[in-house]
Write an enzyme that holds these catalytic residues in place. Structure first.
Site, PDB file in Angstrom:
ATOM      1  CB  SER A 135      24.115 -52.121  82.377  1.00 17.16           C
ATOM      2  OG  SER A 135      24.154 -51.552  83.668  1.00 17.16           O
ATOM      3  CB  VAL A 158      37.692 -56.251  76.343  1.00 18.76           C
ATOM      4  CG1 VAL A 158      38.080 -55.562  77.632  1.00 18.76           C
ATOM      5  CG2 VAL A 158      37.703 -57.768  76.544  1.00 18.76           C
ATOM      6  N   GLY A 159      35.446 -53.696  76.711  1.00 13.86           N
ATOM      7  CA  GLY A 159      35.301 -52.229  76.712  1.00 13.86           C
ATOM      8  C   GLY A 159      36.358 -51.567  77.565  1.00 13.86           C
ATOM      9  CG  ASP A 160      35.227 -47.848  79.315  1.00 15.37           C
ATOM     10  OD1 ASP A 160      34.337 -48.695  79.098  1.00 15.37           O
ATOM     11  OD2 ASP A 160      35.016 -46.792  79.935  1.00 15.37           O
ATOM     12  N   GLY A 200      29.657 -45.442  79.997  1.00 17.65           N
ATOM     13  CA  GLY A 200      29.293 -44.962  78.666  1.00 17.65           C
ATOM     14  C   GLY A 200      30.099 -45.676  77.607  1.00 17.65           C
ATOM     15  N   GLY A 260      32.617 -47.171  75.839  1.00 17.36           N
ATOM     16  CA  GLY A 260      33.987 -47.459  76.234  1.00 17.36           C
ATOM     17  C   GLY A 260      35.016 -47.144  75.175  1.00 17.36           C
TER      18      GLY A 260
HETATM   19  N1  ASP Z   1      31.744 -48.527  79.418  1.00 19.27           N
HETATM   20  C1  ASP Z   1      31.073 -49.768  79.225  1.00 19.27           C
HETATM   21  C2  ASP Z   1      31.595 -50.428  77.985  1.00 19.27           C
HETATM   22  O1  ASP Z   1      31.901 -49.753  77.028  1.00 19.27           O
HETATM   23  C3  ASP Z   1      29.618 -49.692  79.095  1.00 19.27           C
HETATM   24  C4  ASP Z   1      28.938 -48.559  79.787  1.00 19.27           C
HETATM   25  O2  ASP Z   1      29.427 -48.002  80.721  1.00 19.27           O
HETATM   26  O3  ASP Z   1      27.846 -48.164  79.406  1.00 19.27           O
HETATM   27  O4  ASP Z   1      31.631 -51.626  77.956  1.00 19.27           O
END
Ligand code: ASP
Length: 398
Positions: free
Chosen positions: A96, A276-278, A299, A301
């Site tokens: 990940s 693009v996530g958080d 988690g 995002g």
């Molecule tokens: N927060 C990340 C995203 O949304 C992924 C993750 O933390 O599981 O890209």
């Protein structure tokens, strides 16, 4: 022609005002002293010894250990956490983060990361970075070598190249095979169509689920055909059925009360290219205030962005909430966003990690133990490297 930079201009302005922090209001001739943010009494104390916290994968891959060792050796808090998360970025077994991360729809691994340095309030970020293992180091390079905060996509890769980072293929054979399994069988939940926040979501799910349970048997056969080792098949199928999130967020405070943080990820598996996530968003995936503390997130995002979670947690700590209570309160805001369709919250996995400048720390996740008994944990190193249980907001009921 020499052009004055924004930084030099700001520095000159501050100097001409006798070093007094100033805001210039509608009446630009009148400088007003900016009120300093309220501090909690606890937040003014420094911890007796360094404290590092991170998501649980920081324990498994050595991030908290490395960050702590760096702090003991006198490293700056940002250098320490970045060295820590480099462990995850470099290890293909963390699928990940960094090298070996699960790719996007098109089979390309793209990385998101941001860093924030409490003592100087500096920040840097990269979104959708390709071909560079250590997104956290590129984010730090943006912070240190530019007047910008965030670079994205191929331009971020070009920047990294110019800074001397090695370009490499981030897709491992293991990740490629799981991606192929996903392509051949497709997820019950992918990124296309009505999203969790859409009125049409339930109907969409009904249609996708109509494929039935025999689907899993079909997937097992496909996995074997693709050469996925038998012991990896259950994991691969799970990745296809429920595209995993995963990230490392790491925060550290030293004995002087200086604090920094970093978040780095390959983001959501099978995401739409360009997503693009958080994790690279200052205020969502990470926020650090050198006078209060820091908070990071892992988690889904999209939900974290909608509540600007990292910043919210820090603000709640500033108002006097404990790190754990601040994390729980941010999760309550996420829950509130689902008030029209609470059952959909079961699709959301989200956790916050918070560290105050006095060394107090906490973490909370949305859901309590699942029927499998798995409980959310996070990593802590304050002289002893360990996992601790996270607080949680909601009880998981079948
Ligand atoms: N927060 C990340 C995203 O949304 C992924 C993750 O933390 O599981 O890209």
């Amino acid at each position: 022609m020499y052009r004055i930079s924004r930084r030099e201009f700001a520095a000159g302005l501050a100097a001409s005002l006798g070093g007094v922090p100033a805001v210039v209001g509608a009446d630009s001739t009148r400088a007003v002293t900016a009120p300093s943010p309220a501090r909690t009494p606890q937040a003014t104390r420094s911890p007796k010894r360094p404290v590092v916290i991170s998501s649980a994968n920081g324990y498994r891959f050595g991030a908290t250990r490395v960050a702590y060792e760096k702090l003991l050796a006198g490293a700056d808090t940002l250098d320490a956490v970045v060295a820590g998360v480099n462990m995850n970025e470099n290890d293909p077994e963390d699928m990940s983060v960094g090298y070996g991360g699960l790719p996007n729809e098109a089979g390309e691994v793209s990385l998101d990361s941001c860093v924030m340095h409490g003592p100087t309030v500096q920040a840097g970020a990269v979104g959708c970075l390709y071909q560079v293992k250590n997104a956290s180091l590129v984010a730090k390079a943006v912070m240190e070598h530019t007047d910008e905060i965030m670079l994205v996509g191929e331009d971020a890769t070009n920047f990294a190249k110019a800074m001397g980072f090695e370009l490499t293929n981030l897709l491992t054979e293991k990740a490629r095979k799981i991606w192929m399994l996903w392509r051949e069988t497709r997820s019950l939940r992918d990124s296309w169509g009505a999203g969790l926040d859409s009125p049409g979501y339930d109907k969409m799910q009904e249609l996708k689920r109509a494929r039935g349970q025999e689907f899993e048997e079909l997937m097992r056969k496909a996995a074997a055909r693709l050469g996925i080792a038998e012991e990896d098949q259950a994991f691969a199928i799970e990745c296809v059925l429920r595209p995993p999130h995963g990230t490392i967020s790491c925060l550290a405070v030293n004995a002087k009360g200086e604090i920094s943080g970093v978040t780095t990820t390959s983001g959501l598996a099978w995401k739409i290219p360009g997503r693009v996530g958080d994790s690279p968003i200052i205020g969502a995936g990470l926020y650090v205030d050198g006078e209060v503390g820091g908070a990071g997130s892992t988690g889904r995002g999209e939900e974290n962005i909608r509540v600007a979670g990292g910043h919210a947690v820090v603000e709640l700590m500033r108002q006097g909430k404990s790190p754990t209570d601040a994390c729980l309160e941010a999760l309550r805001r996420v829950q509130h966003n689902f008030r029209a369709y609470p059952q959909r919250l079961r699709e959301v996995d989200l956790s916050y990690y918070a560290l105050r400048v006095d060394g107090t720390y906490g973490a909370a996740t949305l859901w309590g133990p699942r029927p499998s008994g798995r409980r959310g944990q996070f990593a802590v190193h304050d002289g002893e490297n360990r996992l601790e249980d996270m607080a949680y907001l909601l009880e998981w009921k079948n």
